[in-house]
Design a protein around this motif. Structure first.
Motif, short mmCIF file in Angstrom:
data_model
loop_
_atom_site.label_atom_id
_atom_site.label_comp_id
_atom_site.label_asym_id
_atom_site.label_seq_id
_atom_site.Cartn_x
_atom_site.Cartn_y
_atom_site.Cartn_z
N THR A 46 6.74 16.26 -13.66
CA THR A 46 5.30 16.02 -13.83
C THR A 46 4.65 15.43 -12.59
O THR A 46 3.44 15.20 -12.57
N ASP A 47 5.43 15.18 -11.54
CA ASP A 47 4.88 14.56 -10.33
C ASP A 47 4.26 15.64 -9.44
O ASP A 47 4.73 15.92 -8.33
N THR A 48 3.19 16.24 -9.93
CA THR A 48 2.55 17.32 -9.20
C THR A 48 1.79 16.83 -7.97
O THR A 48 1.43 17.62 -7.11
N SER A 49 1.55 15.52 -7.89
CA SER A 49 0.80 14.97 -6.76
C SER A 49 1.69 14.66 -5.56
O SER A 49 1.18 14.28 -4.50
N ALA A 50 3.00 14.80 -5.70
CA ALA A 50 3.90 14.51 -4.58
C ALA A 50 3.57 15.42 -3.40
O ALA A 50 3.45 16.63 -3.55
N ASP A 51 3.42 14.81 -2.22
CA ASP A 51 3.01 15.59 -1.05
C ASP A 51 3.75 15.15 0.21
O ASP A 51 3.12 14.83 1.23
N PRO A 52 5.08 15.12 0.20
CA PRO A 52 5.80 14.74 1.42
C PRO A 52 5.60 15.77 2.53
O PRO A 52 5.47 16.97 2.26
N GLU A 53 5.60 15.29 3.77
CA GLU A 53 5.53 16.22 4.89
C GLU A 53 6.84 16.99 5.04
O GLU A 53 6.87 18.10 5.58
N GLY A 54 7.93 16.40 4.58
CA GLY A 54 9.22 17.06 4.64
C GLY A 54 10.24 16.27 3.86
O GLY A 54 10.03 15.09 3.55
N ASP A 95 9.15 11.56 6.09
CA ASP A 95 7.92 11.14 6.78
C ASP A 95 7.68 9.65 6.53
O ASP A 95 6.64 9.25 6.03
N THR A 96 8.66 8.84 6.88
CA THR A 96 8.65 7.42 6.51
C THR A 96 8.79 6.55 7.76
O THR A 96 9.86 6.01 8.03
N ALA A 97 7.71 6.40 8.50
CA ALA A 97 7.77 5.67 9.77
C ALA A 97 8.09 4.19 9.58
O ALA A 97 8.71 3.57 10.45
N SER A 98 7.70 3.60 8.46
CA SER A 98 7.91 2.16 8.28
C SER A 98 9.24 1.82 7.62
O SER A 98 9.57 0.65 7.43
N THR A 113 12.48 -2.44 4.92
CA THR A 113 11.45 -2.52 5.95
C THR A 113 11.70 -3.74 6.82
O THR A 113 12.49 -4.62 6.48
N LYS A 114 11.00 -3.80 7.94
CA LYS A 114 11.20 -4.87 8.91
C LYS A 114 10.49 -6.16 8.49
O LYS A 114 9.54 -6.14 7.71
N ASN A 115 10.97 -7.26 9.07
CA ASN A 115 10.26 -8.53 8.94
C ASN A 115 8.93 -8.46 9.68
O ASN A 115 8.81 -7.76 10.69
N VAL A 116 7.94 -9.17 9.16
CA VAL A 116 6.62 -9.17 9.78
C VAL A 116 6.08 -10.59 9.86
O VAL A 116 6.57 -11.51 9.19
N GLU A 126 10.41 -15.37 3.56
CA GLU A 126 10.50 -14.16 4.38
C GLU A 126 9.43 -13.14 4.00
O GLU A 126 9.21 -12.85 2.83
N LEU A 127 8.78 -12.58 5.03
CA LEU A 127 7.77 -11.55 4.84
C LEU A 127 8.33 -10.21 5.31
O LEU A 127 8.93 -10.12 6.38
N ARG A 128 8.11 -9.17 4.52
CA ARG A 128 8.53 -7.81 4.88
C ARG A 128 7.33 -6.88 4.81
O ARG A 128 6.43 -7.05 3.97
N ALA A 129 7.33 -5.86 5.66
CA ALA A 129 6.26 -4.87 5.66
C ALA A 129 6.28 -4.06 4.37
O ALA A 129 7.34 -3.84 3.76
N SER A 130 5.12 -3.62 3.96
CA SER A 130 5.02 -2.72 2.82
C SER A 130 5.66 -1.38 3.18
O SER A 130 5.48 -0.88 4.29
N PRO A 131 6.44 -0.78 2.27
CA PRO A 131 7.08 0.51 2.59
C PRO A 131 6.09 1.67 2.53
O PRO A 131 4.98 1.54 2.00
#
Length: 320
Positions: A46-54, A95-98, A113-116, A126-131
Motif C-alpha cells: 500500500t506504500d504507493t507514495s514511496a519514491d526512492p531515487e534508487g 539516496d541517503t546522504a545523511s 546518523t552522525k553526531n551534531v 548526545e545529539l544526532r542528525a535526523s535521518p
C-alpha cells in the motif's frame, strides 16, 4: 567501518552509455563467475507514495565472502546473476546522504546518523542528525541453484515462510523503516519578537538494524527546525529512527528554544512520552502543543513581525 569495500557487482539500468553489467573492485581479484540468473520483483504493497531515487540489493555469502551489491534506479528492480550458493539478503534505498552504514561482528548492517551540534549546549546529552527517509527489506536465506530459487519471506514480517520458486523470481516487500514526526504549536503569544527558534526531541533510537528491522538500545536527541505557519503558530516535520529497543527508561521530551530580539533565550519542556508511545501509527506520529506565553520583545525588523530570513541556530555535523 567501510562496507562493501572489495568486489561487488553494479547493475545500472540507465540511459548512460555503460555496459549492462560491470565489476567494480579496489584490488586485483577478478569478479567471481555469476552464472545463475534470476529476477527481483518489489512488492510495495500500500506504500504507493514511496519514491526512492534508487535501491541497493546486497547478497551476503554464508561463507563470509564479500557481498554482492546491485543498484537499480527508481523503486523497481530487475534481473541479476549470482554464483550458486546460499546468501542472506538486505535491500534499502541508496539516496541517503545523511545515513551512515556500519556493521557488527555478525555482519549485520546498521543505519545511523552522525553526531551534531546546534550552536549552544541544550544540556540534554548526545545529539544526532535526523535521518533521511528509508525503505528496506531483508531475508535470512536466499538459496540459488540452476533449477530453483529458494528464499525466506521478509524478516520484518510477523510470519516468515520459505518460498520455492522454479520461475527464478524473488519477491521482496520493502517498507518504510523511519518514523515521520509532525509537530504543530498553536497560540504562541508574542511570536513577533522571536529572532530564531530550535526544537529537540529526546529518547529516540540512534539507529536501526537493517537485517532485522530492530531499533538500537541507545537513546539520543534529534534537533529539528521550526517554521511559522500562522500569526501565532509554528510547525515542524522531521524523521527519526523511532523509539529505542528498550524505551522505558528514557522519556520523550520536546524541548523548545526561542531566542528573542532582545537576546534572551526562553526554553520550554513538554513531556510527550505517553502520546508518542501510544501513537496509533508509530511511523507517522502527530504531536500538538497548545498555548505558549513568550515574554514581550520588540518585533523583528521594526513592526513587521517574525522574519523567516533571520539567521538563527543551525545544525552542524560533527566529524570524529
Amino acid at each position: 567501518m567501510a562496507l562493501f569495500k572489495r568486489a561487488y557487482l553494479l547493475l545500472l539500468a540507465s540511459a548512460l552509455a555503460l555496459p549492462e553489467t560491470s565489476c567494480i573492485f579496489d584490488d586485483l581479484e577478478p569478479c567471481e563467475d555469476a552464472n545463475i540468473g534470476f529476477s527481483i520483483t518489489n512488492n510495495w504493497g500500500t506504500d504507493t507514495s514511496a519514491d526512492p531515487e534508487g535501491m541497493a540489493y546486497l547478497f551476503f555469502y554464508d561463507s563470509g565472502c564479500e557481498p554482492w551489491r546491485f543498484d537499480f534506479p527508481g523503486k523497481e528492480a530487475g534481473r541479476i546473476s549470482l554464483p550458486e550458493g546460499s546468501y542472506s539478503f538486505i535491500m534499502f534505498n541508496d539516496d541517503t546522504a545523511s545515513i551512515d552504514f556500519v556493521s557488527d561482528e555478525n555482519e549485520h548492517i546498521f543505519a545511523t546518523t552522525k553526531n551534531v551540534t546546534i550552536g549552544f549546549d541544550p544540556h540534554i546529552g548526545e545529539l544526532r542528525a535526523s535521518p533521511d527517509m528509508m525503505w528496506a527489506d531483508a531475508s535470512i536465506l536466499v538459496k540459488l541453484d540452476p533449477n530453483c530459487l529458494e528464499y525466506t519471506t521478509s524478516e520484518y514480517a510477523k510470519k516468515i515462510d520459505l518460498i520455492h520458486n522454479a520461475d527464478m523470481n524473488m519477491i521482496t516487500n520493502p517498507q518504510q523503516i523511519v518514523a515521520r514526526y509532525t509537530l504543530l504549536i498553536n497560540h504562541i503569544e508574542n511570536l513577533s519578537g522571536v529572532a530564531c527558534m530550535k526544537g529537540l526531541l529526546s529518547g529516540m533510537a540512534s539507529g536501526i538494524n537493517l537485517n532485522t528491522n530492530t531499533h538500537s538500545e541507545k537513546a539520543v536527541s534529534i534537533p529539528f527546525d521550526l517554521s511559522v505557519s500562522a500569526d501565532s503558530a509554528v510547525c515542524s516535520e522531521f524523521l527519526t529512527f523511532g523509539l529505542p529497543g528498550s524505551p522505558a527508561s528514557e522519556p520523550n521530551d520536546i524541548l523548545l528554544f526561542f531566542k528573542l530580539s532582545d537576546g534572551n533565550i526562553i526554553k520550554y519542556d513538554f513531556d510527550k512520552t505517553e502520546e508518542i508511545r501510544n501513537a496509533s501509527d508509530p511511523l507517522n506520529v502527530k504531536l500538538t502543543i497548545d498555548s505558549i506565553h513568550l515574554p514581550y520583545a520588540p518585533p523583528i525588523e521594526g513592526n513587521s513581525g517574525f522574519a523567516p530570513s533571520v539567521s538563527g541556530w543551525t545544525t552542524v555535523i560533527v566529524n570524529y
